[in-house]
Design a protein around this motif. Structure first.
Motif, PDB file in Angstrom:
ATOM      1  N   ASP A 201       0.859  -1.188   0.000  1.00 31.13           N
ATOM      2  CA  ASP A 201       0.000   0.000   0.000  1.00 31.13           C
ATOM      3  C   ASP A 201       0.896   1.239   0.000  1.00 31.13           C
ATOM      4  O   ASP A 201       2.001   1.221   0.548  1.00 31.13           O
ATOM      5  CB  ASP A 201      -0.902  -0.029   1.234  1.00 31.13           C
ATOM      6  CG  ASP A 201      -2.017   1.001   1.147  1.00 31.13           C
ATOM      7  OD1 ASP A 201      -2.286   1.508   0.041  1.00 31.13           O
ATOM      8  OD2 ASP A 201      -2.625   1.296   2.193  1.00 31.13           O
ATOM      9  N   GLU A 202       0.412   2.325  -0.599  1.00 36.28           N
ATOM     10  CA  GLU A 202       1.216   3.547  -0.768  1.00 36.28           C
ATOM     11  C   GLU A 202       2.558   3.178  -1.408  1.00 36.28           C
ATOM     12  O   GLU A 202       3.639   3.582  -0.953  1.00 36.28           O
ATOM     13  CB  GLU A 202       1.436   4.249   0.575  1.00 36.28           C
ATOM     14  CG  GLU A 202       0.175   4.532   1.372  1.00 36.28           C
ATOM     15  CD  GLU A 202      -0.761   5.534   0.723  1.00 36.28           C
ATOM     16  OE1 GLU A 202      -0.430   6.064  -0.361  1.00 36.28           O
ATOM     17  OE2 GLU A 202      -1.844   5.771   1.287  1.00 36.28           O
ATOM     18  N   ALA A 203       2.483   2.403  -2.480  1.00 37.37           N
ATOM     19  CA  ALA A 203       3.689   1.807  -3.071  1.00 37.37           C
ATOM     20  C   ALA A 203       4.685   2.839  -3.586  1.00 37.37           C
ATOM     21  O   ALA A 203       5.896   2.612  -3.541  1.00 37.37           O
ATOM     22  CB  ALA A 203       3.294   0.855  -4.211  1.00 37.37           C
ATOM     23  N   ASP A 204       4.204   3.984  -4.072  1.00 38.57           N
ATOM     24  CA  ASP A 204       5.147   4.988  -4.584  1.00 38.57           C
ATOM     25  C   ASP A 204       6.002   5.556  -3.458  1.00 38.57           C
ATOM     26  O   ASP A 204       7.207   5.762  -3.614  1.00 38.57           O
ATOM     27  CB  ASP A 204       4.428   6.108  -5.337  1.00 38.57           C
ATOM     28  CG  ASP A 204       3.282   6.720  -4.532  1.00 38.57           C
ATOM     29  OD1 ASP A 204       2.891   6.137  -3.502  1.00 38.57           O
ATOM     30  OD2 ASP A 204       2.774   7.787  -4.938  1.00 38.57           O
ATOM     31  N   SER A 205       5.379   5.773  -2.289  1.00 41.23           N
ATOM     32  CA  SER A 205       6.129   6.291  -1.145  1.00 41.23           C
ATOM     33  C   SER A 205       7.216   5.312  -0.713  1.00 41.23           C
ATOM     34  O   SER A 205       8.337   5.704  -0.396  1.00 41.23           O
ATOM     35  CB  SER A 205       5.167   6.555   0.018  1.00 41.23           C
ATOM     36  OG  SER A 205       5.862   6.937   1.174  1.00 41.23           O
ATOM     37  N   VAL A 206       6.882   4.015  -0.727  1.00 37.09           N
ATOM     38  CA  VAL A 206       7.832   2.995  -0.263  1.00 37.09           C
ATOM     39  C   VAL A 206       8.894   2.693  -1.318  1.00 37.09           C
ATOM     40  O   VAL A 206      10.097   2.691  -1.038  1.00 37.09           O
ATOM     41  CB  VAL A 206       7.086   1.690   0.094  1.00 37.09           C
ATOM     42  CG1 VAL A 206       8.067   0.614   0.546  1.00 37.09           C
ATOM     43  CG2 VAL A 206       6.069   1.949   1.191  1.00 37.09           C
ATOM     44  N   LEU A 207       8.465   2.439  -2.556  1.00 31.82           N
ATOM     45  CA  LEU A 207       9.387   1.969  -3.594  1.00 31.82           C
ATOM     46  C   LEU A 207      10.199   3.085  -4.232  1.00 31.82           C
ATOM     47  O   LEU A 207      11.227   2.822  -4.856  1.00 31.82           O
ATOM     48  CB  LEU A 207       8.609   1.224  -4.681  1.00 31.82           C
ATOM     49  CG  LEU A 207       7.853  -0.035  -4.222  1.00 31.82           C
ATOM     50  CD1 LEU A 207       7.119  -0.656  -5.387  1.00 31.82           C
ATOM     51  CD2 LEU A 207       8.806  -1.043  -3.581  1.00 31.82           C
ATOM     52  N   GLY A 370       5.659   7.934 -11.393  1.00 31.67           N
ATOM     53  CA  GLY A 370       6.986   7.311 -11.280  1.00 31.67           C
ATOM     54  C   GLY A 370       7.118   6.052 -12.115  1.00 31.67           C
ATOM     55  O   GLY A 370       7.981   5.215 -11.837  1.00 31.67           O
ATOM     56  N   LYS A 371       6.271   5.913 -13.152  1.00 30.78           N
ATOM     57  CA  LYS A 371       6.216   4.640 -13.875  1.00 30.78           C
ATOM     58  C   LYS A 371       7.520   4.277 -14.575  1.00 30.78           C
ATOM     59  O   LYS A 371       7.900   3.104 -14.616  1.00 30.78           O
ATOM     60  CB  LYS A 371       5.058   4.627 -14.871  1.00 30.78           C
ATOM     61  CG  LYS A 371       5.119   5.672 -15.971  1.00 30.78           C
ATOM     62  CD  LYS A 371       3.866   5.578 -16.851  1.00 30.78           C
ATOM     63  CE  LYS A 371       3.911   6.614 -17.967  1.00 30.78           C
ATOM     64  NZ  LYS A 371       2.693   6.541 -18.816  1.00 30.78           N
ATOM     65  N   GLU A 372       8.239   5.281 -15.104  1.00 33.78           N
ATOM     66  CA  GLU A 372       9.509   4.966 -15.794  1.00 33.78           C
ATOM     67  C   GLU A 372      10.536   4.417 -14.811  1.00 33.78           C
ATOM     68  O   GLU A 372      11.208   3.410 -15.080  1.00 33.78           O
ATOM     69  CB  GLU A 372      10.077   6.208 -16.503  1.00 33.78           C
ATOM     70  CG  GLU A 372       9.312   6.637 -17.734  1.00 33.78           C
ATOM     71  CD  GLU A 372       8.130   7.528 -17.408  1.00 33.78           C
ATOM     72  OE1 GLU A 372       7.964   7.873 -16.207  1.00 33.78           O
ATOM     73  OE2 GLU A 372       7.363   7.863 -18.334  1.00 33.78           O
ATOM     74  N   GLU A 373      10.654   5.063 -13.661  1.00 36.22           N
ATOM     75  CA  GLU A 373      11.630   4.623 -12.653  1.00 36.22           C
ATOM     76  C   GLU A 373      11.261   3.249 -12.097  1.00 36.22           C
ATOM     77  O   GLU A 373      12.124   2.393 -11.878  1.00 36.22           O
ATOM     78  CB  GLU A 373      11.692   5.654 -11.521  1.00 36.22           C
ATOM     79  CG  GLU A 373      12.812   5.394 -10.532  1.00 36.22           C
ATOM     80  CD  GLU A 373      12.906   6.452  -9.447  1.00 36.22           C
ATOM     81  OE1 GLU A 373      13.602   6.207  -8.444  1.00 36.22           O
ATOM     82  OE2 GLU A 373      12.272   7.525  -9.597  1.00 36.22           O
ATOM     83  N   LEU A 374       9.965   3.013 -11.890  1.00 42.99           N
ATOM     84  CA  LEU A 374       9.519   1.728 -11.352  1.00 42.99           C
ATOM     85  C   LEU A 374       9.775   0.588 -12.340  1.00 42.99           C
ATOM     86  O   LEU A 374      10.110  -0.525 -11.945  1.00 42.99           O
ATOM     87  CB  LEU A 374       8.029   1.797 -11.004  1.00 42.99           C
ATOM     88  CG  LEU A 374       7.701   2.676  -9.787  1.00 42.99           C
ATOM     89  CD1 LEU A 374       6.222   3.052  -9.773  1.00 42.99           C
ATOM     90  CD2 LEU A 374       8.085   1.984  -8.493  1.00 42.99           C
ATOM     91  N   LEU A 375       9.630   0.888 -13.609  1.00 41.06           N
ATOM     92  CA  LEU A 375       9.908  -0.130 -14.627  1.00 41.06           C
ATOM     93  C   LEU A 375      11.402  -0.427 -14.682  1.00 41.06           C
ATOM     94  O   LEU A 375      11.826  -1.584 -14.769  1.00 41.06           O
ATOM     95  CB  LEU A 375       9.421   0.343 -15.999  1.00 41.06           C
ATOM     96  CG  LEU A 375       9.614  -0.632 -17.168  1.00 41.06           C
ATOM     97  CD1 LEU A 375       8.854  -1.928 -16.924  1.00 41.06           C
ATOM     98  CD2 LEU A 375       9.172   0.003 -18.478  1.00 41.06           C
TER      99      LEU A 375
END
Length: 560
Positions: A201-207, A370-375
């Protein structure tokens, strides 16, 4: 429609077909489906094979136990989470209920299925509320945290927690438990099963925001240094640009500063091996005084303890300490009793921790930015789940000011204006010090209000629930009460819904979208506006030279 969306909608159709069938089942027959699914998994079927039926069973159980049947968009989100995508779902779209479907399906495997969330309140709340559904269907569920954060679970209790089919816990608790599990003396003392499936949950904050922050298990050295006091006093005698310089959040001694240290401590070579301890403590004191700010980087509690703050959330990081003497240097600066110095025994970052899961998914209201960084970092694709109803919230243009004084004055005037109409107002700032300033100004205007600055997630959640009632004014940091729905009270829709006023630029656009997302949930009315000044932290980072042209030319600043 792209290939991913087509697959999700195809599976949604399959789930809805199965929903019609399970609707006719008795409670006994519905519960017995869990045993059937486990048997079929043992015989070689996969969770993907079972998805339409298992999701339909969970949807029906959600309705019978909680009185809530998941909407199509929630089923879509659940499918995406099972397929290990990262989901963006708007605030208020029901991510908690969405997670029940993939958690139930993966809980059938009798492997480790974990949902990690932002704080203890949410983990316990969701384990209790959603746990009713899992227990109805014959699965075990546990919370990996306690309401009292000072209450620690022993190894036997932790073994019971992690042996459950489904576990709700926090990011930090999971990380520290992983480290402790690897520090046990014998294999028999281990309490965790191998990782399998996780929803963050709140994955952008964590990842993204906290990805590289290490979680550290520390031990104490045998002898505590006695140089903290003298070096702390010494740095208070230094003169900036003469003895030391600060740039880009770094501080160092000038040539004159080095010579001054050598005279003060009566040593010949500050950088000689024999003077390592003096150099180390001077550097620690410099950082404590000139880089680490009270109420921004840490707070001092009523019982004289230094507690670190997460700058991205404003939340207290209870139990975490800076290593290598930095924490003791802050304590000396604040004239507190020194705690025992710590050295690292084991550490792990969130990035490394969550990459250990064979199946990892996550959800947030703002993750697509943050989709580019997460990929690139996690090899994870982001799926945007559309809202159930069109969003009608009005996001007003930002208002800009030269000084923070003008900025705060404008925010308070707008708050007073809207408060007179009865419209609820939520003021959101990124810094605790800003929330305190807003509170003082509201007191001067005789406006009753609540202040939430990420100190206690339990009572924050209860207060933030009321932020949508008539005449209510709430001041909060960006993370306070996050994960809790703000429902509009009677007559508030007619007043324009909840008004969110953001004070200052936040650390990133995702935090600002989260703040705006507190209003206008599920197609309700709402309004949001940000007040920005050239004295905001983000402007200070750019430096005086960069900002000079804006300060000199009034045409860049809106005069309001």
């Amino acid at each position: 429609m792209n290939k991913i969306d087509k697959r999700l909608h195809f599976l949604l159709g399959k789930v809805k077909e199965e929903c019609k069938k399970v609707k006719e089942l008795s409670d006994y027959e519905l519960k017995n489906k869990t045993n059937e699914f486990k048997r079929r998994l043992a015989e070689g079927e996969t969770t993907d094979d079972l998805l339409p039926e298992a999701f339909a069973v969970c949807c029906e159980a959600d309705y019978r136990v909680l009185g809530m049947f998941p909407y199509d968009v929630q089923i879509l989100g659940g499918i995406a989470l099972h397929l290990c995508y990262l989901c963006e779902m708007n605030t208020g779209e029901g991510k908690t209920l969405t997670a029940t479907m993939p958690m139930y399906l993966n809980g059938l495997t009798q492997k480790s299925s974990i949902l990690v969330t932002a704080n203890e309140y949410l983990a316990i709340r969701d384990a209790e509320e959603m746990g009713q559904v899992y227990k109805f269907l014959g699965l075990s569920v546990e919370a990996g945290v306690k309401r009292d954060t000072n209450e620690k679970l022993d190894n036997d209790s932790k073994k019971d927690v992690y042996n459950a089919d489904i576990v709700y816990t926090t990011h930090g608790s999971l990380g520290f438990d992983y480290l402790l599990n690897n520090l046990v003396q014998s294999k028999e003392d281990r309490f965790m099963r191998d990782f399998y499936y996780v929803i963050i949950d709140e994955a952008d904050s964590v990842l993204l925001d906290s990805a590289s922050m290490p979680l550290v298990i520390s031990g104490s050295p045998r002898v505590q240094s006695n140089l903290y006091g003298i070096t702390d006093f010494f740095v208070t005698t230094l003169v900036e640009d003469v003895h030391y310089e600060i740039e880009d959040k770094k501080v160092w001694l000038t040539k004159e500063g080095v010579e001054y240290v050598q005279r003060y401590f009566r040593i010949e070579n500050l950088y000689g091996e024999e003077n390592y301890d003096v150099l180390r403590h001077v550097v620690l004191a410099l950082r404590a005084h000139f880089l680490l700010e009270k109420d921004t980087d840490y707070v001092v509690t009523d019982n004289g303890e230094v507690v670190l703050l997460d700058r991205s959330t404003g939340r207290k990081m209870t139990g975490m300490k800076l290593r290598g003497g930095s924490h003791q240097a802050i304590e000396e600066k604040e004239h507190l009793k020194l705690s025992q110095e710590q050295r690292s025994v084991a550490s792990v970052t969130y990035q490394n921790l969550f990459n250990l899961f064979p199946k990892m998914s996550g959800m947030s209201g703002t993750i697509k930015d943050g989709k580019e960084e997460l990929l690139e970092v996690y090899n994870k694709r982001v799926v945007v789940i559309p809202p159930r109803k069109p969003m009608i919230r009005k996001d007003m243009p930002d208002k800009y000011f030269k000084t923070s004084e003008e900025q705060f004055d404008a925010v308070i005037k707008e708050t007073v204006r809207r408060h007179k109409t009865g419209q609820p107002v939520l003021l959101i700032a990124s810094l605790i010090s800003d929330t305190e300033m807003l509170s003082k100004l509201l007191v001067q205007e005789n406006i009753e209000h609540s202040v939430l600055n990420a100190n206690n997630a339990f009572w924050e959640a209860e207060i933030i629930k009321e932020a949508g009632q008539k005449n209510v004014v709430t001041v909060a940091t960006s993370m306070a009460g996050r994960g809790t729905d703000i429902r509009l009270g009677p007559g508030v829709k007619e007043l324009g819904g909840l008004c969110v006023l953001g004070v200052g630029r936040m650390n990133n656009t995702r935090d600002e979208r989260q703040a705006r997302g507190r209003a206008g949930r599920q197609g309700e009315p709402g309004v949001s506006m940000f007040y920005v000044s050239l004295e905001d932290d983000v402007c200070e980072i750019l430096g005086d030279d960069f900002m000079e042209k804006y300060i000199e030319k009034d045409k860049y600043i809106s005069k309001r």
